[in-house]
Design a protein around this motif. Structure first.
Motif, PDB file in Angstrom:
ATOM      1  N   ASN A 112      33.606  -6.351 -34.302  1.00 31.89           N
ATOM      2  CA  ASN A 112      33.845  -5.285 -33.333  1.00 31.89           C
ATOM      3  C   ASN A 112      33.177  -5.515 -31.988  1.00 31.89           C
ATOM      4  O   ASN A 112      33.642  -4.964 -30.983  1.00 31.89           O
ATOM      5  CB  ASN A 112      33.423  -3.937 -33.925  1.00 31.89           C
ATOM      6  CG  ASN A 112      34.485  -3.368 -34.835  1.00 31.89           C
ATOM      7  OD1 ASN A 112      35.484  -2.838 -34.381  1.00 31.89           O
ATOM      8  ND2 ASN A 112      34.289  -3.527 -36.136  1.00 31.89           N
ATOM      9  N   ILE A 113      32.122  -6.310 -31.926  1.00 32.68           N
ATOM     10  CA  ILE A 113      31.511  -6.536 -30.615  1.00 32.68           C
ATOM     11  C   ILE A 113      32.441  -7.340 -29.709  1.00 32.68           C
ATOM     12  O   ILE A 113      32.290  -7.316 -28.484  1.00 32.68           O
ATOM     13  CB  ILE A 113      30.125  -7.214 -30.705  1.00 32.68           C
ATOM     14  CG1 ILE A 113      30.229  -8.660 -31.203  1.00 32.68           C
ATOM     15  CG2 ILE A 113      29.164  -6.394 -31.532  1.00 32.68           C
ATOM     16  CD1 ILE A 113      28.898  -9.403 -31.161  1.00 32.68           C
ATOM     17  N   PHE A 114      33.422  -8.031 -30.280  1.00 33.05           N
ATOM     18  CA  PHE A 114      34.396  -8.743 -29.452  1.00 33.05           C
ATOM     19  C   PHE A 114      35.287  -7.759 -28.682  1.00 33.05           C
ATOM     20  O   PHE A 114      35.947  -8.157 -27.731  1.00 33.05           O
ATOM     21  CB  PHE A 114      35.248  -9.678 -30.309  1.00 33.05           C
ATOM     22  CG  PHE A 114      34.553 -10.971 -30.641  1.00 33.05           C
ATOM     23  CD1 PHE A 114      34.740 -12.094 -29.862  1.00 33.05           C
ATOM     24  CD2 PHE A 114      33.677 -11.056 -31.715  1.00 33.05           C
ATOM     25  CE1 PHE A 114      34.093 -13.287 -30.151  1.00 33.05           C
ATOM     26  CE2 PHE A 114      33.016 -12.241 -32.018  1.00 33.05           C
ATOM     27  CZ  PHE A 114      33.222 -13.353 -31.227  1.00 33.05           C
ATOM     28  N   ARG A 115      35.291  -6.513 -29.083  1.00 35.78           N
ATOM     29  CA  ARG A 115      35.988  -5.463 -28.328  1.00 35.78           C
ATOM     30  C   ARG A 115      35.016  -4.645 -27.497  1.00 35.78           C
ATOM     31  O   ARG A 115      35.407  -3.645 -26.887  1.00 35.78           O
ATOM     32  CB  ARG A 115      36.737  -4.533 -29.285  1.00 35.78           C
ATOM     33  CG  ARG A 115      37.863  -5.181 -30.067  1.00 35.78           C
ATOM     34  CD  ARG A 115      38.569  -4.136 -30.905  1.00 35.78           C
ATOM     35  NE  ARG A 115      39.112  -3.069 -30.061  1.00 35.78           N
ATOM     36  CZ  ARG A 115      39.102  -1.787 -30.390  1.00 35.78           C
ATOM     37  NH1 ARG A 115      38.568  -1.392 -31.529  1.00 35.78           N
ATOM     38  NH2 ARG A 115      39.624  -0.886 -29.581  1.00 35.78           N
ATOM     39  N   GLY A 116      33.734  -5.030 -27.511  1.00 34.14           N
ATOM     40  CA  GLY A 116      32.734  -4.232 -26.811  1.00 34.14           C
ATOM     41  C   GLY A 116      32.404  -2.951 -27.550  1.00 34.14           C
ATOM     42  O   GLY A 116      31.867  -2.012 -26.963  1.00 34.14           O
ATOM     43  N   GLN A 117      32.722  -2.899 -28.858  1.00 37.57           N
ATOM     44  CA  GLN A 117      32.495  -1.700 -29.670  1.00 37.57           C
ATOM     45  C   GLN A 117      31.287  -1.881 -30.577  1.00 37.57           C
ATOM     46  O   GLN A 117      30.998  -2.991 -31.023  1.00 37.57           O
ATOM     47  CB  GLN A 117      33.730  -1.407 -30.530  1.00 37.57           C
ATOM     48  CG  GLN A 117      35.011  -1.232 -29.735  1.00 37.57           C
ATOM     49  CD  GLN A 117      35.002  -0.006 -28.856  1.00 37.57           C
ATOM     50  OE1 GLN A 117      34.598   1.065 -29.278  1.00 37.57           O
ATOM     51  NE2 GLN A 117      35.427  -0.152 -27.615  1.00 37.57           N
ATOM     52  N   ILE A 118      30.603  -0.799 -30.859  1.00 39.49           N
ATOM     53  CA  ILE A 118      29.434  -0.827 -31.745  1.00 39.49           C
ATOM     54  C   ILE A 118      29.822  -0.188 -33.069  1.00 39.49           C
ATOM     55  O   ILE A 118      29.995   1.032 -33.158  1.00 39.49           O
ATOM     56  CB  ILE A 118      28.245  -0.086 -31.114  1.00 39.49           C
ATOM     57  CG1 ILE A 118      27.861  -0.723 -29.773  1.00 39.49           C
ATOM     58  CG2 ILE A 118      27.048  -0.100 -32.055  1.00 39.49           C
ATOM     59  CD1 ILE A 118      26.795   0.040 -29.006  1.00 39.49           C
ATOM     60  N   GLU A 119      29.999  -0.995 -34.101  1.00 38.33           N
ATOM     61  CA  GLU A 119      30.328  -0.534 -35.450  1.00 38.33           C
ATOM     62  C   GLU A 119      29.076  -0.696 -36.309  1.00 38.33           C
ATOM     63  O   GLU A 119      28.625  -1.808 -36.566  1.00 38.33           O
ATOM     64  CB  GLU A 119      31.490  -1.360 -36.019  1.00 38.33           C
ATOM     65  CG  GLU A 119      31.804  -1.066 -37.474  1.00 38.33           C
ATOM     66  CD  GLU A 119      32.080   0.397 -37.719  1.00 38.33           C
ATOM     67  OE1 GLU A 119      31.199   1.048 -38.333  1.00 38.33           O
ATOM     68  OE2 GLU A 119      33.142   0.893 -37.314  1.00 38.33           O
ATOM     69  N   THR A 120      28.510   0.411 -36.758  1.00 35.36           N
ATOM     70  CA  THR A 120      27.179   0.364 -37.377  1.00 35.36           C
ATOM     71  C   THR A 120      27.160   0.671 -38.866  1.00 35.36           C
ATOM     72  O   THR A 120      26.091   0.697 -39.467  1.00 35.36           O
ATOM     73  CB  THR A 120      26.252   1.365 -36.662  1.00 35.36           C
ATOM     74  OG1 THR A 120      26.797   2.687 -36.812  1.00 35.36           O
ATOM     75  CG2 THR A 120      26.117   1.023 -35.198  1.00 35.36           C
ATOM     76  N   LYS A 121      28.315   0.903 -39.455  1.00 30.08           N
ATOM     77  CA  LYS A 121      28.336   1.331 -40.861  1.00 30.08           C
ATOM     78  C   LYS A 121      27.643   0.344 -41.783  1.00 30.08           C
ATOM     79  O   LYS A 121      27.048   0.729 -42.788  1.00 30.08           O
ATOM     80  CB  LYS A 121      29.784   1.559 -41.323  1.00 30.08           C
ATOM     81  CG  LYS A 121      30.457   2.779 -40.710  1.00 30.08           C
ATOM     82  CD  LYS A 121      31.831   3.000 -41.311  1.00 30.08           C
ATOM     83  CE  LYS A 121      32.519   4.225 -40.708  1.00 30.08           C
ATOM     84  NZ  LYS A 121      32.892   4.033 -39.300  1.00 30.08           N
TER      85      LYS A 121
END
Length: 633
Positions: free
Chosen positions: A56-65
């Protein structure tokens, strides 16, 4: 293969659309969105959600689950079981196994091998009802860490057997295959993973070994050879990969696809060459294996005909976290030797651990070990909770651990000076053993490309989804508005940087938000690369390597922040020390990320990449170094 559209939506078009959307009143917007929900038509292909932090960081998103809180997955019974195993395994490696003699003799002593089988060390994750200890991935990681601290050659023998050798049976075997083979590999019969060939290294799809169905349809006839097979001269049971003719349902034609087979030496036609002479891990058996008209029963197909590539990749992905666990143990042992020397050696009237140059070495050794260990148990914990989204993280842990352990061992030798270079200290053996870890089970070079291209493909799929949305803007207004407005406010400086401070202990909030900003910058860089290169990015390895390196630094920082936060929340005795490690690591990692992203976007650096390409081509054309002779003689 990368599947990014030839024409990626341009930033300017996004900005124009977003600007138009931004002037729409909120009332009209809500009405339009409500209407869009009723008449929604999905984009051409919905992108499947992935819970991987790295993806998800490749989209600039923070996925923390899968990242917060740091996993604590052992129940009381599992913890008690592990506690009962740790001391006997430690005692065995301290009192029975002799790593120096194993290295000198280029084989493990028989008493040590017998003891390992009796301990159950060759069947750590085989279910108890099939003869093993039935350990979880986290329990396995803890025991592997002990092995890595003492003897990497023994570690390879154990890992080649269970981490990859029969792992395919655990993952893909049907009940009959598991019942037949798992008790055998748990009670004295060695296993091996047979993929690599003379003409097929990192390109697993190019293997030449073939298996064709016998006329009676009861067997596959296997012919070919494999090289550099760990346990190749010992294994009775092998997971072998071969090309098989398969009917392609799309074309109706017969094509070759890789299939995995369970092959027994007792089938006949299986032989091996002498043990290879190696730089390190000398006590592990490595040999070439030959297959000549081997009759493999059709019931020994593993994972289905034509699914061999999937089987192989899943086996390797599933086992990589164990390498990080083992090498975290190696780093502990190397650091211990360096500290013992630094705190007793005096120069210029002072202990050398009082000198800044030595302090920096020891600090970095601790930091690298902490990051590696944190990754190993983060990934094992994710796996134990049923995650299927850890493959990029596992690849990163393998690359990071193998390079970190090399650096730690090298610096330990440097701290000891001349003493470190001497054979009796044991560090020269560790350094020789370590060198292979950056090569096997996926070279670090290939894994970097794997991480970068897989992440880019995921980001590109989302951009394609946005492109498809523009074909029916009314039905997809929410998606368009969300993505486009985000780009505009970012462009004009109105966007606030995403936050991570709420995820960590308050004492680490500053470090967390530093990494959050890096994730935002990283996502923008990936989007820029997609727009600029499209499908051609697959050939831009100078750029892909730097994207991968930035990924390593972002993921490692997030992992240590998670672990240190848990230590602070639990008032651990080492919490403040862990906090300082996390802060120091995150600060330097963030600086490296900025440099990697600058290199990707800077015309000056891109020009230098071109220069390096030219230099390399010239040297290869010349067969070696190209330069004038300064002495003309």
């Amino acid at each position: 293969m990368l599947k990014v559209g030839q024409t990626i939506l341009s930033q300017s078009r996004l900005q124009i659309c977003a600007q138009r959307l931004l002037v729409t009143s909120s009332a009209h917007l809500k009405a339009a969105q409500a209407q869009a929900v009723e008449k929604a038509e999905r984009p051409a292909k919905e992108v499947k959600e992935d819970l991987s932090f790295v993806m998800n960081i490749f989209r600039g998103q923070i996925e923390t689950k899968q990242l917060f809180p740091y996993p604590n997955v052992l129940n009381t019974e599992q913890r008690e079981t592990l506690e009962m195993l740790v001391d006997p395994v430690n005692k065995f490696f301290e009192e029975v196994n002799n790593p120096a003699k194993n290295d000198q003799d280029e084989k493990i002593e028989e008493t040590a091998l017998k003891g390992l089988w009796e301990l159950g060390a060759f069947a750590l994750q085989v279910p108890q009802d099939l003869g093993g200890l039935g350990l979880t991935n986290t329990q396995y990681a803890r025991l592997v860490e002990i092995v890595g601290a003492h003897d990497l050659g023994v570690g390879i023998t154990l890992g080649a057997h269970q981490s990859i050798g029969f792992k395919g049976i655990l993952l893909f075997g049907n009940p009959e295959q598991k019942k037949k083979y798992l008790p055998r590999v748990s009670s004295g019969e060695y296993a091996a993973f047979c993929l690599t060939e003379p003409s097929s290294g990192s390109d697993a799809g190019s293997i030449k070994t073939r298996a064709v169905l016998s006329p009676d349809g009861k067997h596959y006839i296997l012919n070919g050879s494999k090289i550099w097979i760990s346990n190749g001269g010992l294994a009775e049971i092998m997971t072998v990969f071969a090309q098989t003719p398969v009917n392609d349902p799309k074309t109706g034609k017969i094509v070759d696809k890789v299939t995995a087979f369970i092959v027994e030496r007792s089938f006949g036609g299986v032989t091996n060459g002498p043990p290879e002479k190696k730089m390190g891990i000398k006590c592990s058996n490595t040999a070439e294996v030959y297959y000549e008209d081997v009759k493999v029963p059709i019931e020994n197909v593993l994972g289905g005909v034509g699914n061999g590539f999937k089987v192989a990749m899943n086996i390797l992905n599933n086992g990589r976290f164990g390498m990080a666990a083992a090498l975290s143990g190696t780093m502990k042992a190397c650091t211990k030797k360096a500290v013992e020397f630094a705190t007793t050696r005096k120069q210029f009237g002072q202990r050398i651990d009082s000198f800044g140059a030595i302090q920096e070495k020891i600090a970095r050794m601790q930091m690298l070990q902490y990051v590696t260990e944190s990754m190993a148990y983060m990934i094992s914990g994710n796996m134990d909770t049923g995650s299927q989204h850890y493959h990029l993280e596992a690849a990163i842990s393998k690359c990071f651990a193998s390079e970190a352990a090399w650096n730690v061992c090298d610096e330990a030798i440097q701290v000891l000076g001349g003493m470190g270079f001497m054979k009796d200290t044991g560090l020269e053996r560790v350094m020789r053993d370590l060198r292979i870890f950056r090569i096997f089970e996926g070279t670090n070079d290939i894994l970097r490309l794997f991480v970068a291209l897989t992440g880019i493909q995921y980001a590109g799929a989302h951009l394609k989804e946005l492109q498809a949305a523009f074909k029916n803007p009314t039905a997809n207004l929410g998606l368009i508005f969300g993505e486009a407005s985000k780009r505009v406010v970012r462009k004009v400086g109105l966007a606030s940087v995403p936050k991570m401070d709420h995820l960590v202990h308050r004492e680490l909030a500053k470090s967390a938000n530093l990494i959050a900003k890096d994730i935002d910058d990283f996502g923008q860089a990936v989007e820029m690369v997609l727009i600029k290169y499209g499908k051609g990015i697959v050939q831009e390895q100078f750029i892909l390597n730097r994207l991968a390196n930035a990924t390593f630094d972002i993921y490692s920082s997030a992992v240590v922040l998670s672990r240190a936060s848990t230590a602070l929340q639990n008032n651990s005795p080492t919490a403040q020390h862990e906090k300082i490690i996390a802060e120091a690591w995150t600060l330097e990692a963030s600086e490296r990320v900025a440099n990697y992203l600058k290199a990707i976007s800077s015309g000056k650096n891109l020009d230098n990449f071109s220069k390096m390409e030219t230099i390399s081509k010239k040297v290869c054309e010349n067969g070696g170094i190209v330069q004038s002779n300064p002495l003309n003689i």
